[in-house]
Design an enzyme around this catalytic site. Structure first.
Site, short mmCIF file in Angstrom:
data_model
loop_
_atom_site.label_atom_id
_atom_site.label_comp_id
_atom_site.label_asym_id
_atom_site.label_seq_id
_atom_site.Cartn_x
_atom_site.Cartn_y
_atom_site.Cartn_z
CG HIS A 273 3.22 0.95 -5.60
ND1 HIS A 273 3.44 1.90 -4.63
CD2 HIS A 273 3.80 -0.18 -5.14
CE1 HIS A 273 4.11 1.36 -3.63
NE2 HIS A 273 4.34 0.10 -3.91
CB VAL B 58 8.96 5.13 -11.17
CG1 VAL B 58 8.38 6.51 -11.46
CG2 VAL B 58 8.36 4.09 -12.12
CB SER C 34 5.86 3.65 0.72
OG SER C 34 5.28 3.00 -0.37
CD GLU D 126 15.07 -3.53 -13.19
OE1 GLU D 126 15.67 -2.44 -13.28
OE2 GLU D 126 15.08 -4.39 -14.10
CG HIS E 147 5.31 5.16 -4.67
ND1 HIS E 147 5.95 4.58 -5.74
CD2 HIS E 147 5.70 4.47 -3.56
CE1 HIS E 147 6.71 3.60 -5.30
NE2 HIS E 147 6.58 3.49 -3.99
N GLY F 31 0.82 -1.21 0.00
CA GLY F 31 0.00 0.00 0.00
C GLY F 31 0.85 1.26 0.00
CB ALA F 32 1.99 3.90 1.32
#
Ligand code: PAF
Length: 299
Positions: free
Chosen positions: A50, A190, A200, A162, A47, A44-45
């Site tokens: 994800h 990213v 996160s 990665e 960004h 979760g959290a």
């Protein structure tokens, strides 16, 4: 298998399951109807990193994507940040919907680890190196939950960033060693515009730490450039950049082969960095091509 639990949320084509058996039934039916199932495991959290994993998953033709949202207590040490790890369920579900994800799996801790739960995956020697040397038990906890997610969802393809290169390497090895029928895709990191890898945990950085963090991607770039001078030069170049940044404490700078075995004398390699900005641990890595052999390597 119980057949009772209902999805916890079902709106606009997105269903959130908290019960493994209800999700298992859905993914089994999807496979039975000829669709492929793709999995993006997360804590979760969510960004932009994800988001990219979801986009890659959604790009597989004829597939349905499951995103799991589960902050896995077993991969946090007793002094680590499990309690304060960012949680943003509503925003996470919203991002999944934006990306056209149809299935979210968000189980409770007790559902994943009921009383009496005792089994864990041993990551082998690599699990005690690099991140594992600083975070004992982390990779056993991580592999155990990933293995459970694979067992519940039975995905055809699973996507991992990665950015957590050692995690990705250990997952690939687990899949190979345990004959798990899933294809693992590693997705390039990213980054923010200034080079900081999306994570996160970046939310913990204060202004000083945020400015200092730029040195990590700069150090990776310096290491890549030094590949022409041999492996020791790669590590020295990266260290030089990091040590010039007073607000960073360097934990390790290591050059390994792409499977995280010993430093190669020549050829493809991976440069891995861990550093602290205040209380925030940051990790990052990059591919390096070592094009000149060197003598007198110090590991
Ligand atoms: O990378 C993560 O977010 C976690 O380690 C993972 C793979 C979801 C397992 O909890």
């Amino acid at each position: 298998m119980s057949g009772r639990a209902k999805p916890r949320y079902d709106k606009d084509g997105l269903t959130v399951h908290s019960d493994p058996n209800s999700l298992r039934r859905v993914t089994k039916a999807l496979r039975g109807s000829g669709r492929r199932v793709t999995l993006v495991p997360t804590m979760g959290a969510l960004h932009e990193g994800h988001r990219e994993l979801m986009r890659r998953a959604r790009s597989i033709p004829g597939s349905t994507t499951v995103v799991s949202l589960f902050v896995n207590p077993r991969q946090f040490g007793p002094t680590e940040d499990f309690d304060r790890y960012p949680r943003a369920f509503d925003a996470d579900v919203e991002m999944c919907r934006e990306e056209g994800v149809e299935l979210v799996f968000a189980p409770d801790v007790d559902t994943m680890y009921p009383p009496g739960f005792a089994t864990s995956i041993d990551p082998g020697p690599l699990g005690g190196e690099l991140e594992g040397a600083v975070r004992p038990g982390h990779f056993a906890g991580m592999l155990t939950v990933v293995n459970k997610l694979f067992a519940i969802v039975a995905p055809d393809v699973a996507f991992f960033g990665e950015k957590d290169y050692q995690q990705l390497t250990l997952i690939r090895r687990m899949v190979r060693d345990l004959d798990i029928d899933v294809h693992i895709v590693g997705v390039p990191t990213v980054r923010e515009e200034d080079g900081l890898a999306r994570s996160s945990r970046n939310a913990y950085l204060d202004d000083v730490g945020r400015r200092a963090s730029i040195a990590i991607s700069a150090a990776l770039a310096a290491g890549q450039y030094a590949g022409e001078q041999g492996p020791a030069a790669v590590v020295a170049a990266a260290r030089g950049v990091l040590e010039a940044e007073a607000a960073l404490d360097v934990e390790y700078v290591e050059l390994r082969d792409p499977e995280l075995g010993p430093t190669p004398e020549i050829g493809p390699a991976r440069l891995l960095i861990a550093a602290r900005a205040g209380k925030t641990r940051l990790i990052d890595n990059a591919a390096v091509s070592v094009v000149r052999r060197e003598t007198g390597l110090s590991g």
